[in-house]
Design an enzyme around this catalytic site. Structure first.
Site, PDB file in Angstrom:
ATOM      1  N   LYS A 296      27.943  45.539  41.286  1.00 58.47           N
ATOM      2  CA  LYS A 296      28.334  44.949  42.957  1.00 58.47           C
ATOM      3  C   LYS A 296      29.625  45.903  43.175  1.00 58.47           C
ATOM      4  CE  LYS A 296      31.420  41.559  43.354  1.00 58.47           C
ATOM      5  NZ  LYS A 296      32.531  41.876  44.159  1.00 58.47           N
ATOM      6  N   ASN A 297      30.469  46.392  42.434  1.00 53.91           N
ATOM      7  CA  ASN A 297      31.425  46.878  43.093  1.00 53.91           C
ATOM      8  C   ASN A 297      31.220  48.440  43.148  1.00 53.91           C
ATOM      9  OD1 ASN A 297      33.118  44.773  42.540  1.00 53.91           O
ATOM     10  ND2 ASN A 297      34.314  45.242  41.021  1.00 53.91           N
TER      11      ASN A 297
ATOM     12  N   ARG B 133      36.144  41.049  50.954  1.00 52.91           N
ATOM     13  CA  ARG B 133      37.443  42.161  51.021  1.00 52.91           C
ATOM     14  C   ARG B 133      36.760  43.327  51.325  1.00 52.91           C
ATOM     15  NH1 ARG B 133      42.931  43.064  50.303  1.00 52.91           N
ATOM     16  NH2 ARG B 133      43.366  44.807  49.496  1.00 52.91           N
TER      17      ARG B 133
ATOM     18  N   CYS C  18      38.136  36.853  47.394  1.00 54.36           N
ATOM     19  CA  CYS C  18      38.697  35.958  46.384  1.00 54.36           C
ATOM     20  C   CYS C  18      40.127  35.840  46.446  1.00 54.36           C
ATOM     21  CB  CYS C  18      38.567  36.586  44.998  1.00 54.36           C
ATOM     22  SG  CYS C  18      36.933  36.137  44.232  1.00 54.36           S
TER      23      CYS C  18
ATOM     24  N   ARG D  60      46.932  40.849  47.933  1.00 62.24           N
ATOM     25  CA  ARG D  60      45.898  41.772  48.378  1.00 62.24           C
ATOM     26  C   ARG D  60      46.219  42.581  49.589  1.00 62.24           C
ATOM     27  NH1 ARG D  60      40.154  39.954  46.020  1.00 62.24           N
ATOM     28  NH2 ARG D  60      39.773  42.203  45.428  1.00 62.24           N
ATOM     29  N   PRO D  61      47.341  43.096  49.735  1.00 66.65           N
ATOM     30  CA  PRO D  61      47.604  43.695  51.347  1.00 66.65           C
ATOM     31  C   PRO D  61      46.635  45.009  51.380  1.00 66.65           C
ATOM     32  CG  PRO D  61      49.242  44.318  49.559  1.00 66.65           C
ATOM     33  CD  PRO D  61      48.427  43.300  49.022  1.00 66.65           C
TER      34      PRO D  61
ATOM     35  N   ASP E 287      48.150  48.030  52.851  1.00 65.47           N
ATOM     36  CA  ASP E 287      49.165  48.948  53.400  1.00 65.47           C
ATOM     37  C   ASP E 287      48.775  50.297  52.822  1.00 65.47           C
ATOM     38  OD1 ASP E 287      49.604  47.722  50.961  1.00 65.47           O
ATOM     39  OD2 ASP E 287      51.463  48.802  50.735  1.00 65.47           O
TER      40      ASP E 287
ATOM     41  N   ASP F  33      38.998  42.382  35.858  1.00 68.43           N
ATOM     42  CA  ASP F  33      37.817  41.539  36.297  1.00 68.43           C
ATOM     43  C   ASP F  33      37.090  40.921  34.781  1.00 68.43           C
ATOM     44  OD1 ASP F  33      37.703  41.900  38.768  1.00 68.43           O
ATOM     45  OD2 ASP F  33      36.346  43.458  38.989  1.00 68.43           O
TER      46      ASP F  33
ATOM     47  N   ARG G  78      28.511  35.396  44.387  1.00 64.64           N
ATOM     48  CA  ARG G  78      29.009  36.585  45.129  1.00 64.64           C
ATOM     49  C   ARG G  78      28.722  37.759  44.184  1.00 64.64           C
ATOM     50  NH1 ARG G  78      34.904  36.860  46.519  1.00 64.64           N
ATOM     51  NH2 ARG G  78      34.126  38.989  46.970  1.00 64.64           N
TER      52      ARG G  78
END
Ligand code: UD1
Length: 418
Positions: A22-23, A92, A116, A121-122, A124, A304, A397
């Site tokens: 998935k990633n 995300r 999630c 989880r910025p 920047d 993970d 997901r």
């Protein structure tokens, strides 16, 4: 809402197949925005995250077709460069369209992300890198609006971010001049993205090292690519075998992508054997052993997989500290494990101390994020009695019909409606 009803205590045996990660699929799909020619991706699992990203690409005018385990994306007639809240709020990784849109079209408006709830989880690092490449950015009404043109730059990431690495690479491949990225993510999924981009004609050097050098080209073309196997899904089945003392063959699994997890399983006397077709996991004589774990960027122990291992350590002999270094809120499954009889002391936001118990007992538990939810499923597979794992939309997901795959291995698991 769907839930899993699981009767634990069944030893897993047989063969199960893992598909593309998935990633990896998600950034590869975003990369298809960089060319007007078709990008063909094989070994796709049609997970809910893949569906959401497909819908987002289609909403911008891309053609996205899917047959069997192949996805074909063609972005030759985009009608817009806005990624709407309704998609990005669900996932995300949808934010990652920012880099390729900006790199190819010189503008993008992308909703700030959801996904999630495992920490702040910025974004920047994404924004700073694009600004260093000349992007003008501002945030308005929940969207990041960015305009180019981009220029080459030397970028230092103070912290390793998988997503910011993907995004910056995709922004740089069509940007004139030579962009240098220091401290990129080295996760196999980031390497898979680079491999696709190179097939599309990108000039990227230093792959697999701490410095990437990207010389922009004027145009990228289509490509055909087979996605790397899902190392997290592979680890999930391997741990499922370990906690049920089973023996399974994970077709398509690749131990080379998950050595840090394999090392821990071997400590518990799990025998792992890689063949050309996949990974054999024999836990029939496993004796689960406690061992401390600290999550880290690749090739360290993956965040993970932390929830999977937390379940295993709950059933292991001895005490072990688990320390989470990547996300600040990744022990949300722990109170649920405690309800199943695990002895876990929450030391602080970053660490838990687990004292193994001989047996867990079934309970009604609730998933609060994708990987934590799967940790609960593994606990339920090992536990005595019946468990109901609620809110499995988190699990969908990242796992393609997990219940079908686990049932085929002999688990007593059903999807039910609550
Ligand atoms: C990706 C993976 C996720 C995995 C994570 C870490 C996908 C779809 N998701 O998520 O499964 O757990 O990598 O391996 O591939 N950070 C910042 N600023 C930023 C970006 C990140 O401070 O601009 C921080 C994050 O809050 C976190 C750390 O950096 O603490 C690592 O996050 P990152 O690698 O970016 O995770 P994702 O790419 O979102």
């Amino acid at each position: 809402m769907d839930a899993f009803k699981i009767n634990g205590g069944k030893k897993l045996s047989g063969t199960v197949q893992v598909k593309g990660a998935k990633n990896a699929i998600l950034p590869l799909m975003a990369a298809a925005l960089l060319t007007d020619e078709p990008v063909v991706l094989h070994n796709i699992s049609y997970l809910s995250d893949v569906v959401v990203l497909s819908e987002l690409l289609a909403s911008m005018g891309a053609s996205v077709t899917h047959a069997s385990d192949t996805l074909v994306i063609q972005a030759n007639a985009l009608t817009g460069t806005t990624a709407a809240y309704e998609y990005v709020s669900k996932m995300r990784a949808a934010f990652w369209v920012l880099g390729p849109l900006l790199g190819r079209f010189g503008q993008a408006s992308v909703s700030l992300p959801g996904g999630c709830a495992i920490g702040a989880r910025p974004v920047d690092l994404y924004i700073k890198a694009l600004q260093e490449m000349g992007a003008e950015t501002h945030i308005e009404n929940g969207y990041v609006h960015a305009t180019g043109p981009l220029h080459a730059a030397e970028i230092f990431f103070p912290k390793i971010s998988v997503g910011a690495t993907h995004n910056t690479i995709m922004a740089a491949v069509l940007t004139p001049g030579t962009t240098i990225i220091h401290n990129p993510a080295l996760e196999p999924e980031a390497i898979d993205l680079i491999n696709l981009l190179r097939k599309m004609g990108a000039n990227i050097q230093g792959v697999g090292t701490k410095t990437l050098t990207i010389t922009g080209v004027s145009k990228l073309h289509g490509a055909v690519h087979t996605v790397i196997p899902d190392r997290i899904e592979t680890a999930t089945f391997a741990v499922a075998a370990a906690v049920t003392k089973g023996k399974i063959f994970i077709q398509g699994g690749d131990i080379n992508l998950m050595e840090s997890v394999a090392d821990l399983l071997r400590l518990s006397n799990v025998i792992l054997r890689q063949t050309e077709r996949g990974l054999e996991v024999n836990a029939e004589h496993a004796v689960l052993k406690s061992t401390p774990i600290e999550t880290a960027e690749y090739p360290g122990f993956p965040t993970d997989d932390q929830s999977l291992m937390t379940t295993l350590l709950s059933l292991a002999d001895g005490r072990a500290l688990v320390t989470e270094h990547i996300f600040e809120n990744r022990f949300m499954h722990v109170p649920e494990l405690i309800r199943m009889g695990a002895h876990i002391q929450i030391v602080n936001n970053q660490s838990v101390l687990i004292t193994g118990v001989p047996e867990l007992s079934g309970a009604i538990v609730t998933s609060s994020d994708l990987r934590g939810g799967v940790g609960l499923v593994l606990a339920a597979l090992a536990a005595k009695g019946e468990s109901i794992v609620q809110r499995i939309y988190h699990i969908d997901r990242g796992y393609d019909h997990l219940e079908t795959k686990l049932s085929s291995l002999g688990a007593d698991i059903k999807r039910i409606k609550l």
